[in-house]
Write an enzyme that holds these catalytic residues in place. Structure first.
Site, PDB file in Angstrom:
ATOM      1  N   THR A  35       0.816  -1.213   0.000  1.00 54.57           N
ATOM      2  CA  THR A  35       0.000   0.000   0.000  1.00 54.57           C
ATOM      3  C   THR A  35       0.850   1.264   0.000  1.00 54.57           C
ATOM      4  O   THR A  35       0.429   2.293  -0.535  1.00 54.57           O
ATOM      5  CB  THR A  35      -0.938   0.001   1.230  1.00 54.57           C
ATOM      6  OG1 THR A  35      -1.513  -1.285   1.377  1.00 54.57           O
ATOM      7  CG2 THR A  35      -2.035   1.022   1.068  1.00 54.57           C
ATOM      8  N   GLY A  91       2.152   0.780   6.480  1.00 54.91           N
ATOM      9  CA  GLY A  91       1.040  -0.148   6.387  1.00 54.91           C
ATOM     10  C   GLY A  91       0.869  -0.902   7.689  1.00 54.91           C
ATOM     11  O   GLY A  91       1.477  -0.568   8.708  1.00 54.91           O
ATOM     12  N   ASP A  93      -0.375  -5.146   9.191  1.00 57.15           N
ATOM     13  CA  ASP A  93      -0.883  -6.489   8.911  1.00 57.15           C
ATOM     14  C   ASP A  93      -2.293  -6.668   9.461  1.00 57.15           C
ATOM     15  O   ASP A  93      -3.083  -7.440   8.918  1.00 57.15           O
ATOM     16  CB  ASP A  93       0.059  -7.537   9.511  1.00 57.15           C
ATOM     17  CG  ASP A  93       1.448  -7.452   8.907  1.00 57.15           C
ATOM     18  OD1 ASP A  93       1.556  -7.409   7.676  1.00 57.15           O
ATOM     19  OD2 ASP A  93       2.430  -7.410   9.680  1.00 57.15           O
ATOM     20  N   LYS A 103       2.264  -5.507  13.187  1.00 57.08           N
ATOM     21  CA  LYS A 103       3.177  -5.250  12.080  1.00 57.08           C
ATOM     22  C   LYS A 103       4.342  -6.227  12.176  1.00 57.08           C
ATOM     23  O   LYS A 103       4.586  -6.803  13.227  1.00 57.08           O
ATOM     24  CB  LYS A 103       3.673  -3.801  12.105  1.00 57.08           C
ATOM     25  CG  LYS A 103       2.565  -2.799  11.806  1.00 57.08           C
ATOM     26  CD  LYS A 103       3.011  -1.348  11.903  1.00 57.08           C
ATOM     27  CE  LYS A 103       4.191  -1.009  11.035  1.00 57.08           C
ATOM     28  NZ  LYS A 103       3.950  -1.302   9.602  1.00 57.08           N
ATOM     29  N   GLY A 104       5.054  -6.384  11.074  1.00 55.45           N
ATOM     30  CA  GLY A 104       6.213  -7.265  11.082  1.00 55.45           C
ATOM     31  C   GLY A 104       6.128  -8.414  10.105  1.00 55.45           C
ATOM     32  O   GLY A 104       7.035  -9.233  10.029  1.00 55.45           O
ATOM     33  N   GLY A 105       5.018  -8.472   9.338  1.00 57.59           N
ATOM     34  CA  GLY A 105       4.916  -9.508   8.326  1.00 57.59           C
ATOM     35  C   GLY A 105       6.036  -9.424   7.301  1.00 57.59           C
ATOM     36  O   GLY A 105       6.464 -10.422   6.740  1.00 57.59           O
ATOM     37  N   GLU A 112      10.408  -0.053  11.691  1.00 60.23           N
ATOM     38  CA  GLU A 112       9.109   0.604  11.546  1.00 60.23           C
ATOM     39  C   GLU A 112       8.708   1.296  12.845  1.00 60.23           C
ATOM     40  O   GLU A 112       8.166   2.399  12.833  1.00 60.23           O
ATOM     41  CB  GLU A 112       8.052  -0.427  11.142  1.00 60.23           C
ATOM     42  CG  GLU A 112       8.221  -0.929   9.716  1.00 60.23           C
ATOM     43  CD  GLU A 112       7.353  -2.128   9.380  1.00 60.23           C
ATOM     44  OE1 GLU A 112       7.203  -2.423   8.183  1.00 60.23           O
ATOM     45  OE2 GLU A 112       6.835  -2.766  10.308  1.00 60.23           O
ATOM     46  N   LYS A 130      -7.459  -5.658   6.255  1.00 58.74           N
ATOM     47  CA  LYS A 130      -6.623  -5.542   7.453  1.00 58.74           C
ATOM     48  C   LYS A 130      -7.399  -5.036   8.664  1.00 58.74           C
ATOM     49  O   LYS A 130      -6.909  -5.106   9.787  1.00 58.74           O
ATOM     50  CB  LYS A 130      -5.437  -4.599   7.170  1.00 58.74           C
ATOM     51  CG  LYS A 130      -4.622  -4.955   5.930  1.00 58.74           C
ATOM     52  CD  LYS A 130      -4.002  -6.334   6.053  1.00 58.74           C
ATOM     53  CE  LYS A 130      -3.267  -6.747   4.794  1.00 58.74           C
ATOM     54  NZ  LYS A 130      -2.081  -5.931   4.514  1.00 58.74           N
TER      55      LYS A 130
END
Length: 277
Positions: A35, A91, A93, A103-105, A112, A130
């Site tokens: 995104t 973005g 997850d 986050k962290g995918g 981040e 999401k």
């Protein structure tokens, strides 16, 4: 991926930039993920003068994105002391009703987080899939960045907290590559442990009488983040919660882990906006 989803992401990125990109921005954080491509695209198409602006990436992928669009990238550790980012876009997850994030995918969670914490405003841009009522509803695990030497110890500690079969993330590859797969390494040379837990409670759930202290593996978002962060060997946790940037500034800080707003591209091409309370 369908063009409708991509069009929705593009609309979300454009709306987020229109509403939050300062015309005289000096430093802007740029995250990673599909995104955020549309955020950078929207910045370029907005007509603002970007010649004096420095863009701070959250990892290798986002640095390549910045450079490929003709913008000036500057690494986080190269920023002059005391530098505050005007805004950071990233973005997620998964996003819950309170704008807590997983986050962290993409394995960049530590970078981040430090970029978000250095920004006056943190803005999330994602597609509608999401957005869930509670974290770990659809996205099933919490990414955790871990020192390689401590990986086994961290896995044991996570099981004690109630995680179901936490595992070190392996390098992506095809099935025939499996015997050669090794652990994925982050930009810090650390490992990623993916830790499944039951659906996380919000502060509102706890206020309504639910127990989020970890009994039976049931946790409130902030409480689990703190418990994991205290495990020796953990660099950071892929839960973004707590204060927003303005709340952190009011308390004498700089920025916050929680976004002030999240923009979601909807299946019909519209944009849904969630703002922090």
């Amino acid at each position: 991926m369908s063009s409708a989803i991509e069009d929705a992401k593009r609309a979300a990125g454009k709306t987020a930039v229109q509403n939050h990109y300062p015309k005289d921005a000096k430093f802007v954080g740029i995250g990673s993920g599909s995104t955020i491509v549309y955020v950078v695209e929207a910045i370029k198409e907005s007509g603002v003068d970007t010649s004096a602006t420095k863009y701070v990436p959250t990892g290798f992928q986002s640095k390549q994105l910045i450079v490929s669009h003709g913008l000036t990238a500057v690494d986080f550790d190269s920023l002059p002391e005391g530098t505050v980012l005007d805004v950071a876009f990233d973005g997620a997850d998964e996003v819950d009703d309170d704008l807590n994030l997983i986050k962290g995918g993409g394995a960049c969670l530590f970078q981040e987080k430090i970029v978000a914490l250095q920004a006056k405003e943190f803005i999330v841009v994602a597609d509608s899939r999401k957005l869930q009522s509670r974290l770990l509803s659809n996205w099933k695990y919490i990414p955790i960045e871990v020192a390689p030497i401590a990986a086994h110890r961290v896995l044991s500690a996570l099981k004690e907290l109630g995680s179901i079969d936490p595992a070190v993330r392996l390098q992506p590859g095809t099935p025939q590559d499996l015997p050669k797969q090794g652990p994925l390494k982050t930009d810090q040379g650390f490992l990623i442990v993916d830790a499944p837990f039951p659906v996380l409670l919000t502060k509102g759930d706890v206020a309504a009488g639910k127990d989020g202290s970890g009994k039976g593996g049931i946790w409130e978002v902030d409480a689990l983040s703190r418990a994991i962060k205290q495990i020796p060997g953990v660099l950071d946790v892929g839960i973004f919660a707590g204060l927003t940037g303005p709340q952190a500034q009011a308390a004498g800080g700089i920025g916050g882990q929680k976004p002030i707003a999240a923009y979601f591209g909807m299946p019909d091409g519209s944009v849904s906006v969630r703002k922090a309370a």
